[in-house]
Design a protein around this motif. Structure first.
Motif: not given
Length: 99
Positions: A34, A36-37, A47
């Protein structure tokens, strides 16, 4: 809303130099990926360990391709546009004071 293809030049196999928020392509243990920021703290991505960042771009480089307009309900924006119009021809290099 229609999808648009944005020409992103991904940085791969490198880490950012500056701490900050980046637009990333992430791969998960399940195999799915995906966009994302994500924050880079200068040493590591902030993360979960199960997420792999496979590419990133400086957020500002990504956002310059987007012209999303501005919410029409923001009346302050209209005041700014009026102010900009009044001062545009004064040779001030685009500097506008706005309260």
């Amino acid at each position: 809303m229609n999808k648009l293809k944005i020409p992103v030049v991904w940085v791969e196999n490198q880490t950012p130099v500056q701490p900050g928020l980046y637009f990333v392509a992430s791969r998960y243990e399940t195999g799915f990926g995906s966009y994302d920021y994500m924050d880079w703290d200068g040493d590591k991505w902030l993360k979960d360990d199960s997420i792999e960042v496979v590419g990133w771009v400086v957020l500002n480089d990504f956002l310059r391709f987007i012209d999303a307009g501005w919410p029409s309900s923001d009346e302050q924006s209209l005041e700014f546009e009026d102010s900009l119009g009044k001062y545009k021809d004064k040779g001030d290099g685009g500097f506008v004071e706005f309260e």
